[in-house]
Design an enzyme around this catalytic site. Sequence first.
Site, PDB file in Angstrom:
ATOM      1  N   GLN A   1       0.792  -1.345   0.095  1.00 42.39           N
ATOM      2  CA  GLN A   1      -0.097   0.001  -0.077  1.00 42.39           C
ATOM      3  C   GLN A   1       0.987   1.198   0.038  1.00 42.39           C
ATOM      4  O   GLN A   1       1.975   1.223   0.408  1.00 42.39           O
ATOM      5  CB  GLN A   1      -0.905   0.089   1.261  1.00 42.39           C
ATOM      6  CG  GLN A   1      -2.054  -0.938   1.199  1.00 42.39           C
ATOM      7  CD  GLN A   1      -2.964  -0.818   2.313  1.00 42.39           C
ATOM      8  OE1 GLN A   1      -2.759  -1.628   3.180  1.00 42.39           O
ATOM      9  NE2 GLN A   1      -3.928   0.423   2.465  1.00 42.39           N
ATOM     10  N   HIS A   2       0.287   2.400  -0.470  1.00 48.08           N
ATOM     11  CA  HIS A   2       0.767   3.699  -0.281  1.00 48.08           C
ATOM     12  C   HIS A   2       1.796   4.160  -1.248  1.00 48.08           C
ATOM     13  O   HIS A   2       2.139   5.311  -1.182  1.00 48.08           O
ATOM     14  CB  HIS A   2       1.163   4.024   1.222  1.00 48.08           C
ATOM     15  CG  HIS A   2       0.297   3.501   2.240  1.00 48.08           C
ATOM     16  ND1 HIS A   2      -1.181   3.650   2.197  1.00 48.08           N
ATOM     17  CD2 HIS A   2       0.453   2.688   3.512  1.00 48.08           C
ATOM     18  CE1 HIS A   2      -1.666   3.139   3.526  1.00 48.08           C
ATOM     19  NE2 HIS A   2      -0.569   2.634   3.997  1.00 48.08           N
TER      20      HIS A   2
ATOM     21  N   ASP B   1      -2.090  -4.931   0.036  1.00 45.04           N
ATOM     22  CA  ASP B   1      -1.757  -5.951   0.372  1.00 45.04           C
ATOM     23  C   ASP B   1      -2.651  -6.569   1.662  1.00 45.04           C
ATOM     24  O   ASP B   1      -2.856  -7.801   1.668  1.00 45.04           O
ATOM     25  CB  ASP B   1      -0.245  -6.041   0.832  1.00 45.04           C
ATOM     26  CG  ASP B   1       0.295  -4.896   1.540  1.00 45.04           C
ATOM     27  OD1 ASP B   1      -0.520  -4.069   2.049  1.00 45.04           O
ATOM     28  OD2 ASP B   1       1.430  -4.830   1.996  1.00 45.04           O
TER      29      ASP B   1
END
Length: 464
Positions: A70-71, A225
């Site tokens: 993520q991110h 994830d």
Amino acid sequence: MTLVAGVDTSTQSTKVIVCDADTGAVLREGRAAHPDGTEVAPEHWWRAFQEATAGGLLDGVAAIGVGGQQHGMVLLDEAGNVVRDALLWNDTRSAGAADDLVGELPGGAAGWAEAVGLVPVASFTVTKLRWVARHEPEVAARAASVVLPHDWITHRLRADAGDGPTTDRGDASGTGYWSPATGQYRPDLVRLAFGRDLALPRVAGPAEVVGETAGGALLAPGTGDNMAAALGLGLRPGDVVVSLGTSGTVFGVSAAPVADASGTVAGFADATGRHLPLVCTLNAARVLTAAADLLGVPLSRLDELALTAEPGAGGLTLLPYLDGERTPNLPAARGLLNGLTRANAGPANLARAAYEGMLCGLADGLDAVRAAGVPVERVLLIGGAAASAAVRAIAPALLGMPVTVPDPGEYVALGAARQAAWALRGTDEAPAWPLAGAEVTAAPAEGIRKVYSEVRDRAQALLR
């Protein structure tokens, strides 16, 4: 037999599994490493995918799903080319940008929580946009769009670029500019962070087919994830996961969005249409590898040492903020070993303190998720460190309840494969795949958590 594939493009590696679409049984798998660091050229992810799938791994696969870290911020120019290395979730250089953004939105932290279900910290994509805009204006000027790691891989797999990259609600909810409550982007927050608009990937439905590979396999939308792990585990309301990977996460399924103005709980969406309130720590399994390196022993020996020490490690308490910390939001913090005496200065106590410190941080996360209104009826322990005998022995004592340890598996990749099977079927619900595991118990260890809390609170008071 119909085959589907799931990809986990994580911080450290790409893992690909091929499953029976009806049962979820894993039939083939491959993996390849990523470079270490907090910024990576996305091309490394593509090369790792090619290496992991070499030798015909994907032969006969009818659909593919991608779960990704993520991110991560992947900036693209007008032609879709990457303009700089991707900044990953664990890159903390945007901590100051996060503080600035919190102060610039009316309502501050509460305003952000209401707008997008989270309060900016260095991990989130929106803060990385601000950092690039302020520190790399030449790069920012070339950027036309921003995507996430799983978006980039999914789009790279498409034979036809179509209408551009897509994402899903789960991964979009970790950017800081998409609202799980409304299901809409907040372009005003992109402008606040970056100074102008950027093109954003279309948010596909949970089981939507978003394209095909050159080989004719359908592409599922993919997800972040943690959302993929939740799908791989078949989480239901009342289940909460404690995941021990590079980072540590605690997350559970919720029917309603969560908005925590303290920023402790991120109000993410999941990959099914529900919500996934989550607490994340930067320091999890790497705490154990660092302790093993410090003692000059392999992880298997660290496990043995920890189990020979008494609970409480003879009075040693490790505050495991080795890489700074995200929860609590202390990006500049460092680890602290408290209570060291000649009597307890031994390898076994140091090993035990590493396990207890890591797990106490996640026990705090479990408390925060529960306080946010998420029901906690069953705790599932996953991630690489869940295989540790010491983790299994200590976790139920510090988490304060029995823990179910699913059989070892690549649950992010499995969730991506389950999403692929769902997209292939075109049904309302994801296919039901069985989950095997064992329950472990231990008497609660409230005294250890009390000492840890005291050390944590004193350290935070000094660091803030």
